[in-house]
Motif scaffolding. Structure first.
Motif, short mmCIF file in Angstrom:
data_model
loop_
_atom_site.label_atom_id
_atom_site.label_comp_id
_atom_site.label_asym_id
_atom_site.label_seq_id
_atom_site.Cartn_x
_atom_site.Cartn_y
_atom_site.Cartn_z
N THR A 275 -16.76 -85.14 -7.61
CA THR A 275 -16.29 -84.13 -6.72
C THR A 275 -17.39 -83.25 -6.09
O THR A 275 -17.49 -83.23 -5.02
N VAL A 276 -18.31 -83.15 -6.84
CA VAL A 276 -19.45 -82.25 -6.38
C VAL A 276 -20.23 -83.18 -5.38
O VAL A 276 -20.44 -82.30 -4.31
N HIS A 277 -20.40 -84.45 -5.69
CA HIS A 277 -21.30 -85.18 -4.59
C HIS A 277 -20.46 -86.01 -3.71
O HIS A 277 -21.01 -86.92 -3.03
N ARG B 27 -18.54 -88.28 -4.14
CA ARG B 27 -18.43 -89.98 -4.46
C ARG B 27 -17.31 -90.24 -5.06
O ARG B 27 -17.38 -90.70 -6.57
N PRO B 28 -15.95 -90.34 -4.73
CA PRO B 28 -14.68 -90.56 -5.48
C PRO B 28 -14.83 -91.57 -6.16
O PRO B 28 -13.89 -91.97 -7.05
N ASP B 29 -15.36 -92.89 -5.87
CA ASP B 29 -15.21 -94.02 -6.24
C ASP B 29 -16.35 -94.40 -7.29
O ASP B 29 -16.10 -95.57 -7.71
N ALA B 30 -17.30 -93.48 -7.52
CA ALA B 30 -18.29 -94.00 -8.31
C ALA B 30 -17.88 -94.18 -9.68
O ALA B 30 -17.21 -93.54 -10.24
N GLN B 31 -18.48 -95.34 -10.25
CA GLN B 31 -18.04 -95.70 -11.64
C GLN B 31 -19.27 -96.35 -12.45
O GLN B 31 -20.05 -96.90 -11.71
N LEU B 32 -19.13 -96.34 -13.69
CA LEU B 32 -20.19 -96.69 -14.61
C LEU B 32 -20.22 -98.57 -14.83
O LEU B 32 -18.90 -98.66 -15.13
N SER B 33 -21.22 -99.00 -14.51
CA SER B 33 -20.94 -100.43 -14.95
C SER B 33 -21.04 -100.79 -16.40
O SER B 33 -21.26 -99.81 -17.14
N GLU B 34 -20.71 -101.65 -16.86
CA GLU B 34 -20.55 -102.05 -18.24
C GLU B 34 -22.04 -102.05 -18.81
O GLU B 34 -22.20 -101.58 -19.97
N LEU B 35 -22.92 -102.49 -18.19
CA LEU B 35 -24.20 -102.44 -18.85
C LEU B 35 -24.73 -101.04 -19.00
O LEU B 35 -25.44 -100.84 -19.71
N VAL C 151 -25.60 -90.63 -9.82
CA VAL C 151 -24.82 -90.50 -8.78
C VAL C 151 -25.25 -90.28 -7.53
O VAL C 151 -24.98 -91.02 -6.42
N VAL C 152 -26.43 -89.41 -7.51
CA VAL C 152 -27.02 -88.98 -6.04
C VAL C 152 -27.94 -90.44 -5.57
O VAL C 152 -27.96 -90.65 -4.30
N PHE C 153 -28.67 -91.18 -6.55
CA PHE C 153 -29.33 -92.16 -5.94
C PHE C 153 -28.53 -93.73 -5.93
O PHE C 153 -29.19 -94.48 -5.40
N SER C 154 -27.43 -93.69 -6.45
CA SER C 154 -26.82 -94.95 -6.57
C SER C 154 -26.26 -95.20 -5.19
O SER C 154 -25.89 -94.45 -4.37
#
Length: 313
Positions: free
Chosen positions: A200-202, A204-212, A237-240
């Protein structure tokens, strides 16, 4: 926060579940609490949780950072002062002990208090009374005190820099917040909750962590605890550049210290490598398609297809 809301406590590891159970038990007691733990481990959060769980939840919750303020200002913040009590005291100031009413007052890094402030705090704990700096009126304290520290107070007592009698007064109901590396089962739950806020802050509503990435987060020891985890996630989140947050979006120091999983996490797919090589070649030739295709050893048509595939427009 309304009286119906409760501060969330992320706990899956048995040690965290046990700490929450203890917090529930001590929340209703008026006794002074001592919360210890490494920097960034969640001492502030636990103090606020205990306040919210107890009967004082609708009363003030006030905090003083004993380490960041000069000694005189700490005392002024805590006890208040009368006009003319010291240079710059141009009017009466009401201290936190008075403002706290029947709420909760948190003394963050209590080990940083001066010897004089320690003596005054001891009297508060013993007599439930104090005077403003420069004043003669004795005021009663109704608030509950919670002291926080990342210092070994027993060692500080042995070294002669913290009062033994004050330590005993504070240490009636001690709670220790374990470092994040000792409650690994909490790491991914915390990461997911923090990521939810950071989305919400940045924006990036769809951001998610990869399994690795998830494996790397569990493997890393987190010397800075929850605070370091949040900062690392925010950086990622900012650099992805894609929806999926990968280990490459984290500092190399975290990837390296995470151990074996980090080695695997540091590897990239052939597609990722190919995309980077094509992008670098196109930039070097200022997007001259024929020249780029020649350098890459592929046909012009193939390069145009890959350029579209990878979104290198």
């Amino acid at each position: 926060m309304s009286s119906t809301e409760r501060l969330p406590w992320i706990a899956q590891d048995p040690i965290s579940i046990r700490l929450f159970e203890l917090a529930q038990k001590v929340a209703s007691a008026p006794t002074t609490l001592l919360i210890t733990g490494e920097s960034g481990s969640g001492k502030d959060h636990l103090a606020r949780l205990i306040h919210e769980l107890g009967p004082r939840r609708d009363a003030p919750f006030l905090k003083i950072d004993c380490a960041s303020l000069p000694p005189q200002l700490v005392e002024s913040e805590l006890f208040g002062h009368e006009r003319g009590a010291f240079t710059g005291a141009v009017e009466r100031k009401t201290g936190r002990l008075e403002l706290g009413a029947n709420g909760t007052i948190v003394l963050d890094e209590v080990a940083a208090l001066s010897a004089e402030a320690q003596s005054k705090l001891l009297r508060v704990l013993q007599e439930k009374a104090f005077e403003r700096l420069g004043g003669t009126e004795t005021l009663q304290i109704e608030a509950r005190l919670i002291a926080l520290t990342n210092t070994d107070l027993a060692a500080a007592v042995a070294a002669g820099i913290f009062r033994e009698d004050l330590f005993f007064r504070l240490n009636v109901l001690p709670l220790g917040v374990p470092p994040l590396r000792e409650r690994k089962a909490d790491i991914l739950l915390l990461a997911d909750q923090l990521l939810q806020t950071l989305r919400t802050v940045h924006n990036r509503p769809d951001a998610q962590l990869s399994e690795l990435t998830r494996r790397m987060l569990v493997a890393y020891p987190w010397p800075g605890n929850v605070r370091e985890l949040r900062n690392a996630l925010e950086r990622a989140v900012v650099f992805s550049k894609s929806i999926e947050i990968t280990p490459q979006d984290f500092p190399e120091s975290i990837r390296a210290a995470a151990g074996g999983d980090a080695v695997l996490a540091g590897l990239r797919s052939l597609e990722a490598i190919e995309r980077d090589v094509i992008a670098q070649t196109l930039e070097a030739t200022r997007y001259h398609i024929s020249r780029s295709a020649q350098i890459l050893g592929i046909s012009r048509k193939t390069l145009l297809e890959k350029r579209k595939k990878y979104g290198l427009q």
